[in-house]
Design a protein around this motif. Structure first.
Motif, PDB file in Angstrom:
ATOM      1  N   PRO A 695       0.830  -1.206   0.000  1.00  0.00           N
ATOM      2  CA  PRO A 695       0.000   0.000   0.000  1.00  0.00           C
ATOM      3  C   PRO A 695       0.872   1.266   0.000  1.00  0.00           C
ATOM      4  O   PRO A 695       1.781   1.394   0.833  1.00  0.00           O
ATOM      5  N   VAL A 696       0.607   2.170  -0.932  1.00  0.00           N
ATOM      6  CA  VAL A 696       1.402   3.398  -1.068  1.00  0.00           C
ATOM      7  C   VAL A 696       0.454   4.583  -1.017  1.00  0.00           C
ATOM      8  O   VAL A 696      -0.549   4.628  -1.754  1.00  0.00           O
ATOM      9  N   ASP A 697       0.766   5.556  -0.151  1.00  0.00           N
ATOM     10  CA  ASP A 697      -0.033   6.780  -0.035  1.00  0.00           C
ATOM     11  C   ASP A 697       0.447   7.746  -1.119  1.00  0.00           C
ATOM     12  O   ASP A 697       1.502   8.367  -0.999  1.00  0.00           O
ATOM     13  N   MET A 698      -0.324   7.881  -2.184  1.00  0.00           N
ATOM     14  CA  MET A 698       0.092   8.724  -3.305  1.00  0.00           C
ATOM     15  C   MET A 698       0.111  10.198  -2.923  1.00  0.00           C
ATOM     16  O   MET A 698       0.868  10.996  -3.486  1.00  0.00           O
ATOM     17  N   PRO A 724      -5.660   8.743  -3.608  1.00  0.00           N
ATOM     18  CA  PRO A 724      -5.914   7.488  -2.893  1.00  0.00           C
ATOM     19  C   PRO A 724      -4.635   6.733  -2.573  1.00  0.00           C
ATOM     20  O   PRO A 724      -3.558   7.062  -3.053  1.00  0.00           O
ATOM     21  N   ARG A 725      -4.816   5.674  -1.757  1.00  0.00           N
ATOM     22  CA  ARG A 725      -3.732   4.719  -1.536  1.00  0.00           C
ATOM     23  C   ARG A 725      -3.799   3.674  -2.649  1.00  0.00           C
ATOM     24  O   ARG A 725      -4.877   3.228  -3.016  1.00  0.00           O
ATOM     25  N   VAL A 726      -2.646   3.303  -3.182  1.00  0.00           N
ATOM     26  CA  VAL A 726      -2.593   2.335  -4.270  1.00  0.00           C
ATOM     27  C   VAL A 726      -1.649   1.204  -3.876  1.00  0.00           C
ATOM     28  O   VAL A 726      -0.887   1.308  -2.911  1.00  0.00           O
ATOM     29  N   PHE A 760      -7.165  13.099  -8.456  1.00  0.00           N
ATOM     30  CA  PHE A 760      -7.759  11.779  -8.716  1.00  0.00           C
ATOM     31  C   PHE A 760      -9.212  11.980  -9.128  1.00  0.00           C
ATOM     32  O   PHE A 760      -9.964  12.713  -8.465  1.00  0.00           O
ATOM     33  N   ASP A 761      -9.608  11.343 -10.233  1.00  0.00           N
ATOM     34  CA  ASP A 761     -10.983  11.434 -10.742  1.00  0.00           C
ATOM     35  C   ASP A 761     -11.735  10.152 -10.362  1.00  0.00           C
ATOM     36  O   ASP A 761     -11.444   9.087 -10.918  1.00  0.00           O
ATOM     37  N   ARG A 843      -8.236   6.107   0.878  1.00  0.00           N
ATOM     38  CA  ARG A 843      -8.133   7.077   1.955  1.00  0.00           C
ATOM     39  C   ARG A 843      -7.641   8.339   1.275  1.00  0.00           C
ATOM     40  O   ARG A 843      -6.517   8.399   0.796  1.00  0.00           O
ATOM     41  N   LEU A 844      -8.519   9.306   1.155  1.00  0.00           N
ATOM     42  CA  LEU A 844      -8.193  10.499   0.380  1.00  0.00           C
ATOM     43  C   LEU A 844      -7.689  11.598   1.327  1.00  0.00           C
ATOM     44  O   LEU A 844      -8.457  12.114   2.142  1.00  0.00           O
ATOM     45  N   PRO A 845      -6.424  11.951   1.241  1.00  0.00           N
ATOM     46  CA  PRO A 845      -5.901  13.006   2.131  1.00  0.00           C
ATOM     47  C   PRO A 845      -6.438  14.371   1.730  1.00  0.00           C
ATOM     48  O   PRO A 845      -6.909  14.574   0.610  1.00  0.00           O
TER      49      PRO A 845
END
Length: 850
Positions: A695-698, A724-726, A760-761, A843-845
């Protein structure tokens, strides 16, 4: 005692006080009713039991003619074991009881209900009515068993769907299992496997095991987490290791048992049922101490609950966070037949309603049961109304529904009293309260008629239930189209259906007479021995059923693969098989397809191995190229760059402007080629690196990249939206953001205020980076991500044409895709997709400014 004696010539019994009017009943009327009564009836002397008269229904039920019966006793006819037994059950008043009589024509006993009435006089008489109850009891018992099964399944389904938590759901399911099997205690649990792939049981529900203080503490301590049973040297351990049902009705002497813990309650019977799903054990049922022990039939009986347990375990594994709602028990009411009241008078003792209508159409006689079934006022019938008036009364009251809707169409002309309408001899009709009445009309020789009314609601409901079961079975047979066979194991006789013969290209008539040898002669010789061995295991009780895939010869001469399956359904007292039945299924296409699949798999494995070898060779070649680029090409470039710089430094003052410009170009070209080599090595690294998706927090990654690049373009305004996290490799994904952001800054430098946005869309499920730079012509977009492909001259924007190629390779290796949209001088937007982390699909920062 002559056979011509009639009831009327013997007595005119008084029925005073029995609800049919005062005074003695007319002898002729009594004889008429006696002979026409639909129930079997006999009249005999109480003292010696000699039969004086019997009616036609009695002859039909017993198989004894009137001439054979009159003058004899029922003991002589074989209806009683002895005269003493007959005398023992006689009373001075009305009596109703059950008794086993012997049917003369069949020679087999059957159960009847006797309704008796003593007719007092100088020579007391005994009037007896017989009603066969075997069929009624069998239907009631069958329906009760079906209701019990349905109730148990309903309980299991309620536990599966509605329990708040896992333990409650499994506890409810265990309660249903204990209830339907009458077991004293037991458990249900999930089968799990340790690191050595050995099965053990994770108990989810268990009856109280507090046999002593030690077991009580163990039970309390492990209740929340669930007890674990890992000892395989037990009865349930045998079921886990063999995957077979274990039934032990003498556990103490059973070699499979491993003994009991100290203080354990005595184990008198045990049944362990392993539950599989998709070829692997998932659950285990353990039941104990049922009175009389357990049989394989109990396993078949529990199949709906076993299926419920299987689904519950699978659902729990997939959705551990869900909790089951509280199990709701809904009791289905059993269909009970109402016993008739104690015999009061001759006809009131009947369970059927009775009504006599004379030749003039007047109601001359009725019994109380008729009043109850038809819900008619006694004062109304006591006035001896015309039967047409009775029908009119019922119609006006709505007994037949609006517009006679409760009646079948053929009855409506009669009830509506249409001209010429005849009274039906036999029909069923519905009442307003949902019951079903059977109405039978018998014409009397002297005119008039006798009508009987019977509440057949339980019978009709039972028949409907049985028809539904038969229909479901018929649907299954139609869907699977099996060949069906039945074998008499003693004689070897074989009965087959048309599908059995048709499967092999025959008609049943062509194979007659069919025996076991008929089947044996059609089976491939190489399959006979294996089939016989499996059959013997089943006959010995080692297998619950016989099943074997065999080849059978078609009429045309070729061999077909057939699945042969069956089971012994009847054994003698010694356990010898007497009767067996089963099915044949055509599996030839499936077997042929499996063979083809195996062949294709073998070829595919060979091709994969060859392709793997080729890829390994390519990777080795690529490693050699990478090494050559990194060492062999850089060394000459460093020499060119160094010598050019040295000449400029030492002899630069003596060189002409043109020569100095040429040496400058040499130095810049060498640096450019060095950067190209670096980019090429980076591209090769991206292609070869092993991905370790995490999991990577973009959002965090984008902020780090902006912080690194923004100082170089101080007038740039960079906006980071909610990202998001990807799932991916953080290092490679940082390279994506770094290359894309650096590319956007380079192509926006000419703006007074460069603007970038990273976001992010949700609709496209894609990340994007947009800028207000110089953009590009979409006709040339297909070159955008190619190696060393540049859409602008090097003098406009520096670069080697490798950065976007690296981005594309990284995105592709993550299973995503990248594309761009642009209008010249209006900026460009790069879109790319990546697999989202399971937690978040997002998880949208919060938004950040850079």
């Amino acid at each position: 005692m002559a056979s011509s004696t009639s009831p009327a010539s013997l007595a005119s019994p008084s029925l005073s006080g029995d609800g049919v009017g005062e005074g003695a009943l007319d002898a002729g009327l009594f004889e008429t009713l006696f002979m026409a009564a639909p129930l079997a009836a006999s009249l005999s002397r109480k003292a010696d039991g000699r039969i004086l008269a019997v009616n036609r229904a009695w002859e039909q039920l017993t198989g004894v003619s009137r001439g054979q019966a009159v003058g004899k006793t029922t003991v002589e006819l074989g209806h009683w074991p002895s005269e003493a037994e007959r005398q023992r059950v006689l009373w001075d008043g009305s009596v109703e009881f059950e008794h086993v009589c012997l049917a003369v024509t069949e020679g087999k006993p059957f159960t009847v209900r006797l309704h008796m009435r003593v007719i007092e006089g100088a020579d007391p008489l005994l009037l007896v009515y017989l009603t066969e109850i075997d069929r009624e009891q069998m239907a009631t018992q069958a329906l009760a068993r079906q209701h019990r099964i349905l109730e148990a399944v309903q309980q299991a389904q309620a536990a599966f769907i509605e329990a708040d938590d896992k333990r409650q759901a499994f506890t409810r399911l265990l309660g249903a299992l204990l209830d339907v099997t009458d077991s004293a205690f037991g458990f249900v649990g999930e089968v799990q496997f340790d690191l050595q792939d050995k099965p053990f049981i994770k108990v989810h529900a268990i009856t109280d095991i507090a046999w002593d203080e030690t077991s009580r503490q163990m039970h309390d301590n492990q209740l929340d987490a669930g007890m674990e049973f890992r000892n395989l040297q037990t009865l349930f351990g045998h079921a886990l290791t063999t995957r077979d049902v274990v039934i032990a009705n003498d556990p103490v002497h059973d070699a499979r048992a491993g003994g009991l813990p100290t203080g354990h309650a005595p184990l008198q019977a045990f049944m362990g049922i392993p539950v599989e799903a998709q070829g692997r054990l998932v659950a285990m049922i353990g039941l104990a101490n049922r009175v009389g022990g357990y049989t394989q039939a109990d396993v078949d009986y529990l199949q709906p609950l076993i299926g419920a347990l299987r689904q519950l375990v699978l659902a729990w594994r997939g959705h551990a966070e869900r909790r089951r709602a509280r199990l709701q028990f809904q009791a289905t009411s059993a269909l009970l037949s109402e016993k008739t009241a104690a015999l009061q008078v001759t006809f009131d003792s009947m369970s059927q309603g009775l009504m006599m209508i004379d030749a003039g159409g007047l109601v001359r006689f009725y019994n109380r049961r008729a009043l109850d079934l038809l819900d008619l006022p006694e004062t109304f019938l006591a006035g001896q109304p015309a039967h047409a008036d009775v029908v009119r009364f019922q119609t006006e009251r709505g007994d037949f529904g609006p517009d006679l809707s409760l009646l079948d169409p053929f009855l409506r002309p009669y009830v509506g009293q249409a001209a010429g309408a005849e009274i039906p001899e036999h029909y069923l009709r519905q009442t307003r309260d949902g019951r079903t009445l059977e109405i039978v009309t018998r014409q009397l020789p002297e005119g008039g008629l006798v009508r009987t009314y019977t509440d057949v609601s339980p019978y009709v409901q039972t028949q409907q239930a049985l028809r539904q079961e038969q229909q479901r079975l018929q649907w299954v047979l139609e869907a699977t189209r099996p060949g069906i066979w039945e074998v008499n194991m003693e004689t070897g006789g074989l009965v087959i259906n048309e599908r059995w013969a048709e499967m092999l290209g025959y008609r049943v008539e062509e194979l007659q007479p069919t025996t076991v040898d008929t089947w044996r002669n059609l089976v491939h010789p190489q399959d006979l021995e294996r089939s016989a061995r499996i059959l013997q295991w089943h006959l010995n009780g080692e297998l619950p059923y016989y099943e074997c895939d065999i080849r059978m010869r078609h009429k045309a001469g070729h061999w077909l693969w057939i699945n042969d399956r069956g089971r012994v359904h009847r054994r003698d007292d010694s356990g010898k098989a007497l009767y067996m039945s089963g099915t044949l299924l055509d599996i030839h296409d499936r077997v042929v397809a499996q063979e083809q699949v195996r062949a294709l798999n073998a070829n595919l494995e060979r091709r994969v191995a060859e392709r793997t070898a080729e890829l390994e060779r390519s990777m080795k070649d690529m490693e050699a190229i990478s090494y050559s680029i990194a060492h062999d090409l850089r060394a000459p470039l460093r020499s060119v760059n160094g010598f050019a710089a040295l000449i400029q430094e030492e002899d630069g003052a003596h060189l002409s402007p043109l020569a100095r410009d040429m040496f400058g170009r040499i130095e810049r070209s060498a640096r450019y080629m060095g950067q190209m080599i670096t980019d090429m090595l980076e591209l090769l690294r991206v292609v070869r690196v092993d991905l370790q998706p995490m999991p990577v927090d973009m959002g965090t990654l984008a902020q780090l990249v902006v912080d690194a690049l923004a100082p170089g373009v101080s007038n740039a305004h960079i906006h980071i939206g909610a990202l998001p996290r990807v799932m991916g490799d953080a290092t490679l994904l940082r390279q994506v953001l770094l290359n894309l952001t650096d590319n956007a800054l380079k192509y926006s430098r000419h703006r007074a205020e460069p603007r970038l946005e990273i976001g992010f869309d949700p609709e496209r499920q894609a990340l994007y980076l947009s800028d207000n730079g110089m953009g590009f012509d979409m006709k040339r977009a297909n070159r955008l991500f190619g190696l060393f492909q540049r859409l602008h001259a090097g003098s406009e924007v520096p670069g080697t044409g490798v950065g976007l190629a690296i981005v594309a390779r990284i995105i592709e290796r993550h299973g995503g895709r990248i594309w761009a949209e642009s209008v010249p001088e209006q900026g460009a937007t790069f879109w790319w997709t990546l697999p989202l982390a399971p937690s978040a699909a997002a998880r949208l920062p919060g938004a950040a400014e850079g």
